[in-house]
Scaffold this active site. Structure first.
Site, PDB file in Angstrom:
ATOM      1  N   ASP A 132       0.731  -1.294   0.205  1.00  0.00           N
ATOM      2  CA  ASP A 132       0.016  -0.241   0.201  1.00  0.00           C
ATOM      3  C   ASP A 132       0.922   1.247   0.087  1.00  0.00           C
ATOM      4  O   ASP A 132       1.726   0.966  -0.013  1.00  0.00           O
ATOM      5  CB  ASP A 132      -1.009  -0.039   1.565  1.00  0.00           C
ATOM      6  CG  ASP A 132      -1.683   1.272   1.286  1.00  0.00           C
ATOM      7  OD1 ASP A 132      -2.507   1.592   0.366  1.00  0.00           O
ATOM      8  OD2 ASP A 132      -1.807   1.970   2.491  1.00  0.00           O
ATOM      9  N   ASP A 136      -1.762  -0.829   6.199  1.00  0.00           N
ATOM     10  CA  ASP A 136      -1.940  -0.420   7.168  1.00  0.00           C
ATOM     11  C   ASP A 136      -3.896  -0.066   7.750  1.00  0.00           C
ATOM     12  O   ASP A 136      -4.236   0.380   9.264  1.00  0.00           O
ATOM     13  CB  ASP A 136      -0.385   0.782   7.859  1.00  0.00           C
ATOM     14  CG  ASP A 136      -0.876   1.735   6.675  1.00  0.00           C
ATOM     15  OD1 ASP A 136      -1.561   2.057   5.616  1.00  0.00           O
ATOM     16  OD2 ASP A 136      -1.691   3.331   7.540  1.00  0.00           O
ATOM     17  N   ASP A 172      -7.258  -1.270   4.244  1.00  0.00           N
ATOM     18  CA  ASP A 172      -6.665  -2.440   3.387  1.00  0.00           C
ATOM     19  C   ASP A 172      -7.251  -4.148   4.468  1.00  0.00           C
ATOM     20  O   ASP A 172      -6.210  -5.178   3.730  1.00  0.00           O
ATOM     21  CB  ASP A 172      -5.214  -2.631   3.913  1.00  0.00           C
ATOM     22  CG  ASP A 172      -4.501  -1.178   2.813  1.00  0.00           C
ATOM     23  OD1 ASP A 172      -4.682  -1.200   1.671  1.00  0.00           O
ATOM     24  OD2 ASP A 172      -3.818  -0.607   3.919  1.00  0.00           O
TER      25      ASP A 172
END
Length: 811
Positions: free
Chosen positions: A514, A708, A712
């Site tokens: 990410d 995080d 996600d």
């Protein structure tokens, strides 16, 4: 019609089914009658003792019976589903239990199988390295007392995990094993003194028969302490295994000791034949040496969880009447409520998550994050429970109770880390569990062959086969390495929660990151300052920090953090215009801080042009006064310092690195180019990330995901192995296989290095254990190894596996 006395099955007293390990009986009418429990046996014995055994001949029905729960010993009935030590889980209740007496994989297999047969037990996983049993059960069908009783029924003792008690139990085990080891070593040395003359003299007749007989009897007496005391752990383990009809490693060990000692005893009594007292004492001593090393390795493997449990403070100083009064009273940490004010003295651990109220101080958070340097916390900042005050006494307000604190959450994650087993460990457990049965059959066949071929060698060959094998090495190869690697990672701020984390990460083909909060710091950081009209950088930054000091906006915090040291002024008459900026007096002069149009309303038009085209994702904040334009602050979500090195490591390792982000494609491409990532997609919704990962998996890829945020969570759960940033959302951490407690992205690369080293050690251990058994067992069967050399080989084999695994803690 058959009477109760002639009932063919079940307890003779109450008729309940007999337990598989039933060992209670009473002699009634000159016949040993089986009983299901000590209670029935006691009642039946009392009836016989008072001369009323006719009761059993004349009765027409069984005696009153008790329910299964009532058969649980009173001390275990105290453990109920309402006990706060047992936590709620998705499908019932869960607990971490300490188990005493674990010896090898057969113990693990036996306990797990027994519990899985209990009504209501959903899952049972026993970690042989830490001696911790993780159980999940349906509270409507099962009570914890029945689980603890089931473990007792197969010869082990279990109790809810408590760091202090678990540590004391390990310490007692070490002391007991140390005494047994000392006795065995002393016996071995003394026996060697008496058998040495016989070896030196050989068959040349120089040793008189009377003297040889005297030395044999002396050796017998010196061997007795080792056989009767030092070898007790093997006898107990073998007895438990046989009662459960699951032969463990202690069965061939016990058979070898008893056979060698029995043969020697008979030879000594008759005055003729071979004696093996030296082999017996040496075998016991060397095997105890190996177990002593194993026990020490277990203590170190359990160290991480014990350190966390010991860090939980039992009490706290609660301040009543704050701020009018500052009277403090020591109370149990479990009684703290949200809103309570506590006093944290220097050197004390914070009992619960809180915020500082009256002063700045430094906290040691190394236990939580792995960072060794104390962190300075300011008034109003959050402090996690478990952090240690390294400076001055401070007051803090509780924001989360001790049970819900950061440290308690971390302990629950660590406990969860031992609940599953990787595939390679499951294979080793199954192989070791069936190994002993095959060994016993092979030893019997070897005895039969040598008894036909050369009867004088049949007995020593059978003993050598029994003692030379080492399924312990197979069972210890994987859990010892994983425990050592887990302890190493936790000390470096990485908590591997999933059982397959290291194994799967080592096989991963794609590493998916990410962006925001993962490859970037997740908050604006001052990147550059453009100055106008000869203004000084430090002066402008201090003015901006003074204006933003009281604002909670992310851009304001970034500007306030950019000022080094204390500010020379305080801003007054600060007024905020939503969506534009703020104005205030600093050092007697009015300033505006915000967008270009807002600042131009005070500073007038800027001939140099106030609009600045920065990199994608850059935010420009301007500063001006009535005298003109002063500065333009460029803020951007900066890359983490270790992002480039982490990406480079995985690229060099041959992994495909992918960037998935919900930000705009332009900003995503900018970050990807800065890090050298060739595959990047921006504008991804959570469903898009999930679909991308699932497509990779459908094409045969093994995907590791690092993220995080709450968005996600789904993709972290779907990935083959996943990492959540320690500073990220709790939901993301709950779905991940590993949590980066330190918040350092380099920890992902460090975990990959540890995974590579761990899998190498596991392969080495399994290869060594397999090779050793393939070579040693046939050698013993062919008569090439005598009993004492076989015992030495077995002990050394286990020691090699343990010592090789312990290297991971220091790597």
């Amino acid at each position: 019609m058959a009477t109760a006395a002639n009932a063919p099955a079940g307890c003779f007293h109450c008729g309940l089914p007999l337990p598989r390990d039933g060992r209670w009986s009473v002699r009634i009418d000159d016949v040993d009658r089986a009983m299901c429990c000590p209670g029935c046996a006691s009642v039946a014995q009392a009836i016989v003792d008072i001369g009323q055994s006719a009761y059993y001949r004349d009765r027409t029905e069984f005696g009153a019976t008790a329910s299964a729960d009532q058969l649980v010993p009173p001390e275990l009935q105290l453990y109920t589903n309402a006990d706060p030590r047992f936590a709620d889980c998705e499908d019932g209740r869960a607990a971490a239990l300490s188990v005493e007496g674990i010896r090898c994989a057969a113990c693990v297999w036996l306990i797990e199988r027994r519990l899985q047969q209990q009504p209501g037990v959903i899952e049972a996983n026993l970690n042989v390295a830490t001696e911790t049993l993780h159980v999940r059960w349906d509270p409507s069908l099962c009570e914890p007392a029945r689980i603890l009783q089931a473990v007792r029924e197969v010869g082990y003792t279990a109790y809810p995990y408590e760091a202090g008690r678990h540590g004391e139990q390990l310490q007692r085990a070490v002391k007991t094993l140390g005494r047994q080891l000392f006795v065995a070593g002393l016996a071995m040395m003394q026996v060697m003194m008496y058998v040495a003359p016989a070896y030196l003299a050989g068959d040349d007749g120089t040793l008189e028969p009377a003297m040889a007989a005297l030395m044999r009897w002396a050796s017998l007496l010196l061997t007795l302490p080792a056989v009767c005391y030092s070898a007790l752990p093997f006898y107990r383990g073998a007895l438990s295994s046989l009662r459960a009809r699951v032969p463990g490693m202690d069965v061939p060990v016990t058979l070898g000791i008893v056979a060698a000692f029995g043969a020697s005893l008979v030879a000594t009594w008759r005055g003729t034949g071979e004696v093996y007292f030296d082999s017996v004492t040496m075998f016991i001593f060397l095997l105890l040496c190996s177990r002593y090393l194993e026990l020490q390795a277990r203590r170190k493997a359990a160290g991480a969880l014990q350190r966390l449990h010991h860090a939980l403070p039992a009490s706290a100083t609660r301040v009543a009447g704050y701020p009018q009064q500052l009277d403090g009273a020591v109370v149990p940490a479990a009684t703290l409520a949200v809103g309570d004010v506590i006093l944290v003295k220097p050197g004390e651990a914070v009992a619960a998550d809180c915020v500082l109220l009256d002063a700045d101080t430094a906290f040691d958070v190394s236990l939580l994050t792995g960072e060794s340097a104390p962190q300075l916390k300011h008034v109003g900042e959050a402090v996690p429970g478990g952090a240690i005050n390294a400076s001055r006494a401070v007051l803090a307000r509780v924001t989360r109770t001790a049970r819900d604190s950061t440290l308690s959450d971390l302990i629950r994650l660590v406990e969860r880390a031992g609940q599953g087993k990787p595939r390679i460990a499951l294979w080793a457990d199954k192989a070791a569990a069936h190994f002993v049965t095959a060994l016993l059959v092979f030893a019997l066949l070897s005895f039969g062959f040598w008894y036909w071929y050369d009867p004088s060698r049949a007995w020593p060959v059978a003993i050598a086969v029994l003692v030379v094998s080492c399924p312990c090495a197979l069972s210890l190869a994987t859990p010892t390495a994983l425990a050592a690697a887990g302890d190493r990672l936790l000390r470096r701020g990485v908590l591997a929660v999933g059982p397959q984390t290291l194994e799967t990460l080592h096989r991963a083909t794609h590493i998916v990151f990410d962006k925001t909060g993962t490859l970037t710091v997740g908050k604006p950081v001052l990147q550059d300052v453009l100055l106008y009209g000869g203004a000084r950088r430090a002066h402008c930054v201090q003015i901006a920090a003074a204006l933003e000091a009281s604002s909670a906006h992310p851009l304001a915090r970034a500007l306030a953090a950019a000022a080094d040291g204390p500010l020379p002024w305080n801003a007054t008459q600060v007024e905020e215009t939503p969506g534009q900026g703020l104005a205030g007096m600093v050092d007697g002069q009015l300033y505006r801080l915000g967008n270009a149009a807002f600042v131009a309303g005070l500073a007038g038009p800027n001939g140099d042009g106030p609009l600045v085209a920065g990199a994608p994702g850059t935010t420009a904040v301007f500063l001006g006064s009535a005298q003109g334009w002063l500065a333009c602050f460029l803020l951007q979500d900066a890359l983490r310092e270790d992002a480039r090195a982490t990406v480079d490591y995985f690229r060099a390792a041959g992994k495909t690195v992918v960037l998935l982000s919900g930000d705009t494609p332009g900003l995503t491409r900018h970050v990807a180019e800065a890090l050298g990532i060739t595959e990047a997609q921006g504008g991804c919704l959570p469903a898009d990330k999930l679909a991308y990962v699932q497509k990779l998996q459908a094409d045969g890829a093994v995907v590791a995901m690092v993220g995080d945020g709450i968005n996600d969570a789904a993709v972290l759960r779907a990935a083959n192995v996943s990492f959540a940033m320690g500073s990220g959302a709790a939901l993301a951490q709950a779905q991940a296989d590993a949590v980066l407690l330190s918040g350092s992205l380099d920890a992902v690369a460090g975990t990959a290095r540890t995974a590579r080293a761990t899998m190498a050690v596991i392969r080495q251990n399994l290869a060594w254990a397999t090779l050793y058994n393939l070579v040693a067992i046939p050698a013993a069967a062919l008569g090439w190894l005598n009993p004492w050399l076989s015992g030495a080989g077995m002990a050394i084999s286990s020691a090699v596996v343990v010592l090789n695994a312990v290297r991971l803690r220091r790597a």
